[in-house]
Write a protein that holds these residues in place. Structure first.
Motif, PDB file in Angstrom:
ATOM      1  N   TYR B  33       0.833  -1.195   0.000  1.00 33.16           N
ATOM      2  CA  TYR B  33       0.000   0.000   0.000  1.00 33.16           C
ATOM      3  C   TYR B  33       0.875   1.256   0.000  1.00 33.16           C
ATOM      4  O   TYR B  33       1.919   1.273   0.641  1.00 33.16           O
ATOM      5  CB  TYR B  33      -0.877   0.061   1.257  1.00 33.16           C
ATOM      6  CG  TYR B  33      -1.625  -1.203   1.609  1.00 33.16           C
ATOM      7  CD1 TYR B  33      -0.980  -2.286   2.191  1.00 33.16           C
ATOM      8  CD2 TYR B  33      -3.002  -1.302   1.399  1.00 33.16           C
ATOM      9  CE1 TYR B  33      -1.666  -3.432   2.536  1.00 33.16           C
ATOM     10  CE2 TYR B  33      -3.697  -2.449   1.755  1.00 33.16           C
ATOM     11  CZ  TYR B  33      -3.022  -3.520   2.324  1.00 33.16           C
ATOM     12  OH  TYR B  33      -3.713  -4.649   2.671  1.00 33.16           O
ATOM     13  N   GLN B  48      -3.299   0.364  -3.732  1.00 38.24           N
ATOM     14  CA  GLN B  48      -3.059  -0.942  -3.132  1.00 38.24           C
ATOM     15  C   GLN B  48      -2.734  -1.939  -4.230  1.00 38.24           C
ATOM     16  O   GLN B  48      -3.456  -2.040  -5.220  1.00 38.24           O
ATOM     17  CB  GLN B  48      -4.288  -1.419  -2.356  1.00 38.24           C
ATOM     18  CG  GLN B  48      -4.164  -2.821  -1.769  1.00 38.24           C
ATOM     19  CD  GLN B  48      -5.427  -3.290  -1.088  1.00 38.24           C
ATOM     20  OE1 GLN B  48      -6.305  -2.498  -0.756  1.00 38.24           O
ATOM     21  NE2 GLN B  48      -5.527  -4.589  -0.856  1.00 38.24           N
ATOM     22  N   SER B  95       1.242  -6.092   3.939  1.00 37.38           N
ATOM     23  CA  SER B  95       0.482  -7.008   4.787  1.00 37.38           C
ATOM     24  C   SER B  95       0.451  -8.384   4.162  1.00 37.38           C
ATOM     25  O   SER B  95       0.699  -8.552   2.964  1.00 37.38           O
ATOM     26  CB  SER B  95      -0.944  -6.492   4.999  1.00 37.38           C
ATOM     27  OG  SER B  95      -1.702  -6.626   3.820  1.00 37.38           O
ATOM     28  N   PRO B  98      -4.748  -9.965   2.662  1.00 36.41           N
ATOM     29  CA  PRO B  98      -5.760  -9.159   3.347  1.00 36.41           C
ATOM     30  C   PRO B  98      -7.145  -9.762   3.304  1.00 36.41           C
ATOM     31  O   PRO B  98      -8.066  -9.247   3.927  1.00 36.41           O
ATOM     32  CB  PRO B  98      -5.719  -7.836   2.575  1.00 36.41           C
ATOM     33  CG  PRO B  98      -5.315  -8.238   1.202  1.00 36.41           C
ATOM     34  CD  PRO B  98      -4.363  -9.394   1.369  1.00 36.41           C
ATOM     35  N   THR B  99      -7.322 -10.845   2.572  1.00 35.60           N
ATOM     36  CA  THR B  99      -8.643 -11.447   2.505  1.00 35.60           C
ATOM     37  C   THR B  99      -8.920 -12.345   3.694  1.00 35.60           C
ATOM     38  O   THR B  99     -10.015 -12.867   3.843  1.00 35.60           O
ATOM     39  CB  THR B  99      -8.810 -12.249   1.211  1.00 35.60           C
ATOM     40  OG1 THR B  99      -7.858 -13.321   1.206  1.00 35.60           O
ATOM     41  CG2 THR B  99      -8.580 -11.382   0.001  1.00 35.60           C
ATOM     42  N   SER B 100      -7.936 -12.540   4.551  1.00 40.83           N
ATOM     43  CA  SER B 100      -8.140 -13.349   5.745  1.00 40.83           C
ATOM     44  C   SER B 100      -8.758 -12.475   6.816  1.00 40.83           C
ATOM     45  O   SER B 100      -8.140 -11.538   7.294  1.00 40.83           O
ATOM     46  CB  SER B 100      -6.813 -13.921   6.237  1.00 40.83           C
ATOM     47  OG  SER B 100      -6.222 -14.711   5.230  1.00 40.83           O
ATOM     48  N   VAL B 101      -9.968 -12.795   7.203  1.00 41.36           N
ATOM     49  CA  VAL B 101     -10.653 -12.002   8.227  1.00 41.36           C
ATOM     50  C   VAL B 101      -9.835 -12.007   9.498  1.00 41.36           C
ATOM     51  O   VAL B 101      -9.349 -13.039   9.941  1.00 41.36           O
ATOM     52  CB  VAL B 101     -12.053 -12.577   8.508  1.00 41.36           C
ATOM     53  CG1 VAL B 101     -12.714 -11.841   9.688  1.00 41.36           C
ATOM     54  CG2 VAL B 101     -12.917 -12.472   7.283  1.00 41.36           C
ATOM     55  N   GLY B 102      -9.682 -10.818  10.083  1.00 42.69           N
ATOM     56  CA  GLY B 102      -8.897 -10.694  11.295  1.00 42.69           C
ATOM     57  C   GLY B 102      -7.427 -10.499  11.040  1.00 42.69           C
ATOM     58  O   GLY B 102      -6.669 -10.277  11.977  1.00 42.69           O
ATOM     59  N   ALA B 103      -7.030 -10.550   9.783  1.00 45.81           N
ATOM     60  CA  ALA B 103      -5.618 -10.295   9.484  1.00 45.81           C
ATOM     61  C   ALA B 103      -5.303  -8.874   9.899  1.00 45.81           C
ATOM     62  O   ALA B 103      -4.556  -8.633  10.819  1.00 45.81           O
ATOM     63  CB  ALA B 103      -5.343 -10.523   8.013  1.00 45.81           C
ATOM     64  N   GLY B 104      -5.898  -7.938   9.215  1.00 47.53           N
ATOM     65  CA  GLY B 104      -5.976  -6.538   9.613  1.00 47.53           C
ATOM     66  C   GLY B 104      -4.736  -5.808  10.028  1.00 47.53           C
ATOM     67  O   GLY B 104      -4.852  -4.721  10.574  1.00 47.53           O
ATOM     68  N   GLU B 105      -3.544  -6.351   9.861  1.00 41.15           N
ATOM     69  CA  GLU B 105      -2.395  -5.596  10.326  1.00 41.15           C
ATOM     70  C   GLU B 105      -1.562  -5.133   9.157  1.00 41.15           C
ATOM     71  O   GLU B 105      -1.105  -5.935   8.347  1.00 41.15           O
ATOM     72  CB  GLU B 105      -1.523  -6.412  11.284  1.00 41.15           C
ATOM     73  CG  GLU B 105      -0.313  -5.633  11.784  1.00 41.15           C
ATOM     74  CD  GLU B 105       0.324  -6.231  13.006  1.00 41.15           C
ATOM     75  OE1 GLU B 105      -0.050  -7.350  13.397  1.00 41.15           O
ATOM     76  OE2 GLU B 105       1.216  -5.571  13.569  1.00 41.15           O
ATOM     77  N   LEU B 106      -1.407  -3.837   9.113  1.00 39.26           N
ATOM     78  CA  LEU B 106      -0.493  -3.227   8.174  1.00 39.26           C
ATOM     79  C   LEU B 106       0.834  -3.012   8.870  1.00 39.26           C
ATOM     80  O   LEU B 106       0.877  -2.587  10.018  1.00 39.26           O
ATOM     81  CB  LEU B 106      -1.027  -1.870   7.707  1.00 39.26           C
ATOM     82  CG  LEU B 106      -2.332  -1.847   6.924  1.00 39.26           C
ATOM     83  CD1 LEU B 106      -2.703  -0.414   6.580  1.00 39.26           C
ATOM     84  CD2 LEU B 106      -2.223  -2.674   5.663  1.00 39.26           C
ATOM     85  N   PHE B 108       4.027  -0.693   8.550  1.00 39.96           N
ATOM     86  CA  PHE B 108       4.403   0.545   7.881  1.00 39.96           C
ATOM     87  C   PHE B 108       5.906   0.777   7.882  1.00 39.96           C
ATOM     88  O   PHE B 108       6.612   0.423   8.844  1.00 39.96           O
ATOM     89  CB  PHE B 108       3.747   1.743   8.581  1.00 39.96           C
ATOM     90  CG  PHE B 108       2.290   1.921   8.278  1.00 39.96           C
ATOM     91  CD1 PHE B 108       1.329   1.242   9.011  1.00 39.96           C
ATOM     92  CD2 PHE B 108       1.877   2.777   7.266  1.00 39.96           C
ATOM     93  CE1 PHE B 108      -0.025   1.411   8.744  1.00 39.96           C
ATOM     94  CE2 PHE B 108       0.534   2.954   6.987  1.00 39.96           C
ATOM     95  CZ  PHE B 108      -0.413   2.267   7.723  1.00 39.96           C
ATOM     96  N   GLY B 109       6.372   1.413   6.826  1.00 39.53           N
ATOM     97  CA  GLY B 109       7.716   1.954   6.812  1.00 39.53           C
ATOM     98  C   GLY B 109       7.749   3.283   7.543  1.00 39.53           C
ATOM     99  O   GLY B 109       6.714   3.773   8.018  1.00 39.53           O
TER     100      GLY B 109
END
Lengths: 114, 117
Positions: B33, B48, B95, B98-106, B108-109
């Motif tokens: 992203y 993205q 990440s 991202p299609t895994s529910v609950g993955a949700g973590e980006l 960042f640089g």
């Protein structure tokens, strides 16, 4: 469309005091909610996330947040502030529960004083 | 484990000039992203990628911004010509699927801070 509103762009607390950072969401579908922290000159880091499993979510560094549907809120709290907590905190919302389609709030800068 | 790498950290250019930012995501992260963070605002998604394909570029000002992710790893974000309002921090994040529910973590640089004079 999903959105979040963070009340208070700056919050100042004394070391050892309760930290409360406010976030209200707007969503047409059950939301997934996140809190990220940004330390000076660094990227954002995930603190915690709500994905409908439990309304009280515990995160890193002693932070927690409670999802309240009736109040459309997801406020971030920590019982006792530490100097190292000084940073900018962002609330974010997604309708997918994943890293995609995150919409961030405008951020709250937390200052911790002695 | 190495984090998300970005360069340059700082760049100052005059309006109408061009600039490019580079990002190397965490190894194994298929999704990359680019976010724009203007002072006093939250990050806003520009584009993205999933592997080397674009998933969402709805908020990318395509008349001046372009991005590519060759071979599904590194990515470059270019601005040409730059405007004063492009002054911001450009954050790259990656990440897992991202299609895994609950993955949700980006992840960042540290960002690339652009100042347009």
């Amino acid at each position: 469309a999903q959105s979040v509103t963070q009340l208070g762009s700056h919050v100042s607390v004394s070391e050892g005091a309760l930290v409360l950072l406010r976030c209200n969401y707007s969503s047409s579908v059950p939301p997934y909610l996140f809190w990220y922290v940004q330390y000076p000159n660094q990227g954002l880091q995930l603190l915690l996330k709500y994905t409908s499993a439990a309304t009280l979510v515990k995160g890193i560094n002693g932070f927690e947040a409670e999802f309240k549907k009736s109040e459309t809120s997801f406020h971030l709290t920590k019982p006792s502030a530490h100097m190292s907590d000084a940073a900018e905190y962002f609330c974010a919302v997604s309708k997918t529960g994943t890293a995609s389609k995150l919409t961030f709030g405008t951020g709250t800068r937390l200052q911790v004083t002695l | 484990e190495a984090g998300v790498a970005q360069s340059p950290r700082y760049k100052i250019i005059e309006k109408r000039q061009s600039v490019a930012f580079w990002c190397n995501p965490i190894s194994g992260h298929a999704t990359l992203y680019w976010y724009q963070q203007i002072l006093g605002q939250g990050p806003k998604l520009l584009i993205q990628f999933q592997n080397n394909g674009v998933v969402d570029d709805s908020q990318l000002p395509k008349d001046r911004f372009s991005a590519e992710r060759l071979k599904g790893v590194d990515s470059t974000l270019k601005i040409q010509p730059a405007k004063l309002e492009d002054s911001a921090v450009y954050l790259c994040a990656s990440s897992l699927d991202p299609t895994s529910v609950g993955a949700g973590e980006l992840f960042f640089g540290e960002g690339s801070r652009l100042t347009v004079l």
